[in-house]
Design a protein around this motif. Structure first.
Motif, short mmCIF file in Angstrom:
data_model
loop_
_atom_site.label_atom_id
_atom_site.label_comp_id
_atom_site.label_asym_id
_atom_site.label_seq_id
_atom_site.Cartn_x
_atom_site.Cartn_y
_atom_site.Cartn_z
N THR A 114 96.92 -77.25 24.87
CA THR A 114 97.04 -75.92 25.68
C THR A 114 95.96 -74.96 25.68
OG1 THR A 114 98.22 -74.70 24.01
CG2 THR A 114 99.52 -76.14 25.41
N CYS A 115 95.88 -73.70 26.36
CA CYS A 115 95.25 -72.60 25.53
C CYS A 115 96.11 -71.54 25.94
CB CYS A 115 93.89 -72.51 26.48
SG CYS A 115 94.03 -72.23 28.25
N ALA A 116 95.99 -70.52 24.85
CA ALA A 116 96.68 -69.49 25.12
C ALA A 116 96.14 -68.05 25.13
CB ALA A 116 97.58 -69.27 23.58
N TYR A 117 96.82 -67.22 25.95
CA TYR A 117 96.22 -65.70 26.01
C TYR A 117 97.51 -64.86 25.88
CZ TYR A 117 91.60 -66.92 27.14
OH TYR A 117 90.22 -67.48 27.41
N TYR A 118 97.07 -63.66 25.02
CA TYR A 118 98.27 -62.57 24.75
C TYR A 118 97.57 -61.18 24.62
CZ TYR A 118 96.82 -62.76 19.56
OH TYR A 118 96.19 -62.58 18.70
N GLY A 119 98.56 -60.39 25.13
CA GLY A 119 98.28 -58.85 25.31
C GLY A 119 99.52 -58.28 24.76
N TYR A 120 99.46 -56.69 24.66
CA TYR A 120 100.41 -55.78 23.99
C TYR A 120 100.55 -54.93 25.17
CZ TYR A 120 99.64 -58.12 19.54
OH TYR A 120 99.42 -58.98 18.67
N TRP A 121 101.83 -54.56 25.34
CA TRP A 121 102.32 -53.40 26.37
C TRP A 121 103.04 -52.52 25.77
CZ3 TRP A 121 101.87 -54.91 31.93
CH2 TRP A 121 101.17 -56.41 32.25
N GLU A 122 103.00 -51.18 26.45
CA GLU A 122 103.64 -50.09 25.84
C GLU A 122 104.48 -49.88 27.39
OE1 GLU A 122 100.89 -47.92 22.64
OE2 GLU A 122 101.25 -46.84 24.69
N GLY A 123 105.96 -49.43 27.00
CA GLY A 123 106.52 -48.91 28.07
C GLY A 123 107.25 -50.20 28.47
N LEU A 124 107.39 -51.30 27.97
CA LEU A 124 108.14 -52.65 28.07
C LEU A 124 108.97 -53.12 27.35
CD1 LEU A 124 107.89 -54.91 30.62
CD2 LEU A 124 106.31 -56.10 29.13
N PRO A 125 110.18 -52.57 27.17
CA PRO A 125 111.20 -52.95 26.16
C PRO A 125 111.50 -54.49 26.45
CG PRO A 125 111.90 -50.86 27.37
CD PRO A 125 110.62 -51.56 28.17
N ALA A 126 111.73 -54.99 25.52
CA ALA A 126 112.03 -56.51 25.80
C ALA A 126 112.73 -56.98 24.67
CB ALA A 126 110.77 -57.50 25.81
N ARG A 164 89.34 -68.96 31.08
CA ARG A 164 88.40 -68.08 30.32
C ARG A 164 87.59 -67.50 31.15
NH1 ARG A 164 84.90 -72.02 26.59
NH2 ARG A 164 84.87 -70.27 25.31
N ARG A 165 87.03 -67.99 32.42
CA ARG A 165 86.08 -67.29 33.26
C ARG A 165 86.92 -66.00 33.62
NH1 ARG A 165 85.79 -71.48 37.08
NH2 ARG A 165 84.64 -72.68 35.48
N SER A 166 88.15 -66.00 33.97
CA SER A 166 88.68 -64.47 34.34
C SER A 166 90.28 -64.38 33.68
CB SER A 166 88.98 -64.68 35.93
OG SER A 166 89.45 -63.47 36.40
N PRO A 167 90.23 -64.36 32.45
CA PRO A 167 91.34 -64.36 31.90
C PRO A 167 92.58 -63.33 32.30
CG PRO A 167 89.71 -63.76 30.20
CD PRO A 167 89.19 -64.00 31.52
N ASP A 168 92.08 -62.20 32.56
CA ASP A 168 93.18 -61.25 33.03
C ASP A 168 93.97 -61.59 34.30
OD1 ASP A 168 93.28 -58.38 31.28
OD2 ASP A 168 90.86 -59.18 31.50
N ARG A 169 93.04 -62.20 35.15
CA ARG A 169 93.62 -62.54 36.44
C ARG A 169 94.47 -63.75 36.18
NH1 ARG A 169 93.39 -66.63 39.01
NH2 ARG A 169 91.59 -67.53 37.92
N ALA A 170 94.26 -64.79 35.19
CA ALA A 170 95.00 -65.93 35.12
C ALA A 170 96.16 -65.36 34.26
CB ALA A 170 94.39 -66.83 34.12
N TYR A 171 96.08 -64.61 33.39
CA TYR A 171 97.34 -64.00 32.54
C TYR A 171 98.20 -63.41 33.53
CZ TYR A 171 99.55 -60.80 28.89
OH TYR A 171 100.30 -60.34 28.20
N LEU A 172 97.81 -62.65 34.48
CA LEU A 172 98.67 -61.77 35.58
C LEU A 172 99.39 -62.77 36.44
CD1 LEU A 172 96.92 -58.33 35.64
CD2 LEU A 172 98.95 -58.82 34.53
N GLU A 173 98.56 -63.66 36.80
CA GLU A 173 99.18 -64.83 37.65
C GLU A 173 100.19 -65.26 37.20
OE1 GLU A 173 99.52 -68.93 38.85
OE2 GLU A 173 98.51 -68.32 37.02
N ALA A 174 100.11 -66.05 35.58
CA ALA A 174 100.95 -66.44 35.23
C ALA A 174 102.31 -65.71 34.81
CB ALA A 174 100.44 -67.07 33.61
N LEU A 175 102.21 -64.76 34.51
CA LEU A 175 103.17 -63.61 34.50
C LEU A 175 104.15 -63.64 35.83
CD1 LEU A 175 102.82 -62.59 31.81
CD2 LEU A 175 102.90 -60.25 32.57
N ARG A 176 103.50 -63.35 36.88
CA ARG A 176 104.03 -63.19 38.38
C ARG A 176 104.68 -64.83 38.43
NH1 ARG A 176 99.42 -60.49 39.54
NH2 ARG A 176 98.50 -62.60 40.51
N THR A 177 104.15 -65.86 38.30
CA THR A 177 104.85 -66.95 39.01
C THR A 177 105.69 -67.51 37.97
OG1 THR A 177 102.91 -68.31 37.88
CG2 THR A 177 102.57 -67.62 40.33
#
Ligand SMILES: Cc1cc2nc3c(=O)[nH]c(=O)nc-3n(C[C@H](O)[C@H](O)[C@H](O)COP(=O)(O)OP(=O)(O)OC[C@H]3O[C@@H](n4cnc5c(N)ncnc54)[C@H](O)[C@@H]3O)c2cc1C
Length: 391
Positions: A182-194, A231-244
């Motif tokens: 695998t490969c893994a990307y992670y980020g931190y959010w504010e205003g997203l209680p979980a 890795r070419r476009s991690p933000d796009r891939a990350y948000l796409e992974a979230l959406r789908t």
């Protein structure tokens, strides 16, 4: 030359815990790390229940909670249209999962080691070992000012992570290796209680958990075969992974803010190195590294530290007793890590077989079974990680 009972190289989950336990046993311990602390590291942060139990036994869980690490008491697992949800099980008084920021957890462990009497030196990169008659007898390093330094020790502990310099110096080459999955990307959010949330679809896994400073960590796993694209476009891939994979989470995230940079890695190496040799031992990722998808590395490191210190006991000054204890540690590490390694590789396939969906649908119809199934995720990692394989 300075002389110690134990020199530990690397001062995070594996090394700081090992140094603390040997110092608490009354040994003279030197703990070295090339970084300066507090220091962050590439890691999401969920500590599995065995690791929490050890923190509690070491008197550190309360201190961790006092740093503002939020208890997370609900858990959910969503695959497509099936959702399991429940309370985190209460076990031996522990009723939550915790996911502390690493710059807080690792400093807390170093403080505990120093309080127990270990001497901690930061900014010290170890670059050599001392040896006599084929036995490792100490280490060499560069001080923060660049001067060479060395110390002798009865036992040298390599706890310096996946790319371990110490393993190279000991000649501990991998005895088993498997290709990254695998490969893994992670980020931190504010205003997203979980709560503690896992979402899965074929080829994607999303993990979510609350951490310090009212931030929520959201991690996305992709197949290694997609790493070049991701890795070419991690933000796009990350948000796409979230959406789908987690549309409901993505909708909640629309009103939230992403903070800090996105972090990620494709170096999800899988290997076992020998655990021990004459005068040396490897603990944590230095000795065994596996895909991070099951999130057990911190807990594994604590358990290895605990087993090593327990097995050595008061036998450090008797070379034959020490060697026998290290041999027992090697076997104990094998028994601990082989099932977890296999489980990590199974989860890392990112497959969602039909049989699992059928099974999940069946238990989703019964809240009691759902809770029992979810409790496996935090309580008994050996029983199978719910995100990767049905028990
Ligand atoms: C993306 C990702 C997500 C993860 N998520 C989780 C999770 O949710 N839960 C979990 O439990 N685990 C997780 N892990 C795994 C976990 O981070 C590791 O298993 C754990 O940190 C291993 O600890 P360690 O002490 O063995 O090594 P490390 O944390 O790598 O520490 C090694 C230390 O050694 C020092 N060092 C290295 N070389 C030298 C040298 N020559 N001289 C002196 N010092 C040196 C380094 O500076 C470092 O401080 C994740 C890992 C990744 C990559």
């Amino acid at each position: 030359m300075e002389s110690y009972d134990v020199v530990v190289v690397g001062a995070r989950s594996a090394g700081a815990a090992t140094a603390m336990l040997f110092a608490r046993a009354g040994y003279r311990v030197l703990l070295l790390d090339r970084m300066r602390f507090p220091s962050d590291t590439l890691s999401t942060q969920h500590i599995h229940r065995p690791g929490l139990r050890l923190l509690r036994d070491w008197g550190l869980l309360g201190r961790l909670v006092d740093t503002g690490c939020p208890p997370v008491r609900r858990i959910s697992y969503t695959v497509g249209d099936v959702r399991l949800e429940g309370r985190v099980p209460v076990e031996e008084g522990i009723d939550a999962v915790y996911a502390p920021r690493r710059y807080i957890l690792d400093s807390l462990l170093i403080e505990a080691a120093a309080e127990a009497g270990a001497e901690f030196r930061e900014g010290c990169a170890v670059n050599g070992v001392l040896a006599e008659d084929g036995r490792v007898t100490g280490v060499r390093w560069r001080t923060p000012g660049g001067a060479p330094a060395e110390a002798r020790a009865r036992l040298v502990v390599g706890a310096d992570g996946m790319r371990s310099t110490m393993a190279g110096l000991f000649g501990a080459r991998p005895e088993r290796e498997d290709a990254p999955m695998t490969c893994a990307y992670y980020g931190y959010w504010e205003g997203l209680p979980a709560q503690f949330e896992v979402y899965e679809r074929p080829g994607r896994l999303i993990g979510v958990v609350g951490t310090h400073d009212e931030r929520t960590l959201v991690a996305a796993y992709f197949p290694q075969s997609e790493f070049a694209d991701v890795r070419r476009s991690p933000d796009r891939a990350y948000l796409e992974a979230l959406r789908t994979t987690a549309p409901e989470l993505a909708a909640r995230a629309e009103g939230a803010d992403r903070v800090e940079r996105l972090r990620g890695t494709g170096s999800q190496l899988n290997f076992f190195r020998p655990a021990r040799g004459a005068g040396w031992v490897l603990v944590g990722d230095a000795g065994c590294h596996k895909d991070s998808i099951t999130g057990t590395g911190i807990s594994d490191a604590f358990e290895q530290a605990s087993r090593l210190a327990g097995l050595v006991g008061d036998g450090l000054h008797d070379m034959a007793a020490l060697d026998a204890a290290l041999e027992r540690y090697a076997e104990s590490r094998r028994l601990l890590m082989e099932p977890r390694y296999d489980m990590a590789l199974e989860s890392a396939r990112l497959h969602v077989p039909d049989e699992r969906m059928d099974f999940l649908r069946w238990i989703a119809s019964d809240p009691g079974s759902s809770e029992a199934f979810l409790s496996v995720a935090v309580s008994h990692v050996e029983a199978g990680h719910f995100a990767g394989s049905a028990p």
